[in-house]
Scaffold this active site. Sequence first.
Site, short mmCIF file in Angstrom:
data_model
loop_
_atom_site.label_atom_id
_atom_site.label_comp_id
_atom_site.label_asym_id
_atom_site.label_seq_id
_atom_site.Cartn_x
_atom_site.Cartn_y
_atom_site.Cartn_z
N THR A 80 49.03 -40.85 -56.00
CA THR A 80 48.96 -39.91 -57.21
C THR A 80 47.43 -40.31 -57.72
O THR A 80 46.93 -39.11 -57.82
CB THR A 80 49.90 -40.11 -58.24
OG1 THR A 80 51.24 -40.04 -57.92
CG2 THR A 80 49.77 -39.46 -59.51
N ASP A 130 55.48 -51.93 -57.50
CA ASP A 130 55.07 -53.18 -56.84
C ASP A 130 53.97 -54.00 -57.52
O ASP A 130 53.58 -55.10 -56.97
CB ASP A 130 54.47 -52.86 -55.28
CG ASP A 130 55.52 -52.08 -54.49
OD1 ASP A 130 56.70 -52.25 -54.72
OD2 ASP A 130 55.21 -51.49 -53.61
#
Length: 432
Positions: free
Chosen positions: A174, A202
């Site tokens: 993104t 993450d």
Amino acid sequence: MNNNIETKIENLGIPKIPSPLKYKNFVSDDKKVIIDPTLTYYNKCKKDGTEPVTLELSGPREKIYFEPKKVKCAIVTCGGLCPGINNVVRAIVLELYYMYGVKNIQGIKYGYQGLIPEFGHELVELNPEMVVHINELGGSVLVSSRGLYDISEIVDSLERLNINILFTIGGDGTLRGALKITEEILKRGYKCGVIGIPKTIDNDINLLAKSFGFQTAVEIASKVITSAHTEALGAPNGIGLVKLMGRHSGFIAANAALAQREVNFVLIPELDFDLEGEAGFLNSLKKRIVERKHAVIVVAEGAGQKFFNPSKLGKDASGNQKLGDIGNFLKDKINAYFKRENISINLKYIDPSYMIRSVPANSNDSIFCGFLGQNAVHAGMAGKTGMIVGIWNNLYINIPIKSAISKRKQIHLDDNLWLSVLESTGQPPFKG
């Protein structure tokens, strides 16, 4: 520390409009945070005659670029789900509406796809009434999708809609898309800011201490590990195998293991390990089973990818390399190995990934999301662009997207985090 990191934030122009905020502690652009607070780094810079790398402090500016009553904002969420997305959306909307008096806020549905006319997705009008309870929900009220589309078409749509600030909530893919959008906007001379709020469960965004959703993920993952430990204790030679998120970085696996300290083996993408041989993982697991009669294994999804052929796995909609399923791979290898060794085991495999991704944010993440949303609005209204908001050394900062995506944050195997994991598990290197 690399002193060549680009930290300057791009501005659309000179902010000249007095802020409507009733603050006394406005932040100026020259207020900086030293990236490395250690005395060693300071002394090195002093000795070399170089300026220490600094990051721009987030916060409200005394002068803003956009006139609140005329500005039009849009919010888009992209990529996989993550706890806290709705909290960020809510924080942005409430800050714009109540603090700055911005009434024109649009939600773009289905990620960047929502800016491509051929898909025909309608915009959603965002206001306090619409977002008041969305923080209680998991997922994204705007719906998310993967994949980046034609940048020219996306910017064409932003121009047609007269969007002045685009808030993008998403991870590495993104942000790469947001950078391209920023570059195309600047090339056209179109006055539209692009502000990113990094979303990666993450916790692998460069120059950020943490990303939202990570704390919730660790909390839920630690509960799963407790269940795996209970299962392992509940049968002769019981083995609990848990696969957690972590495509390239093992932060969730490492932190969840430390949170419960019932884990005997942690396998992460940063760790090269062998399966077979005297020093291999399977032999170490056998020793554990023979001696203690049970074991708990935590593996990050990106671990052990050397055992797969990437050309056969293909790529996802965002162009990322698909991963081999290390969880099922290990399950099959463990079962086959102990069968060859003529040792009966009871292996329980748990993959809670989608359960973790879809839950609402916990209290800590919810607070964090609120600060991120507020600081994103402060930056956008001040006319900043091509940047993300985040936290570093416990202070909120603005970082150029280009620097944030320049490399991926990973666990260093000689740092305290991994050394603590080794102390907790007692696991060997798994290399011959």
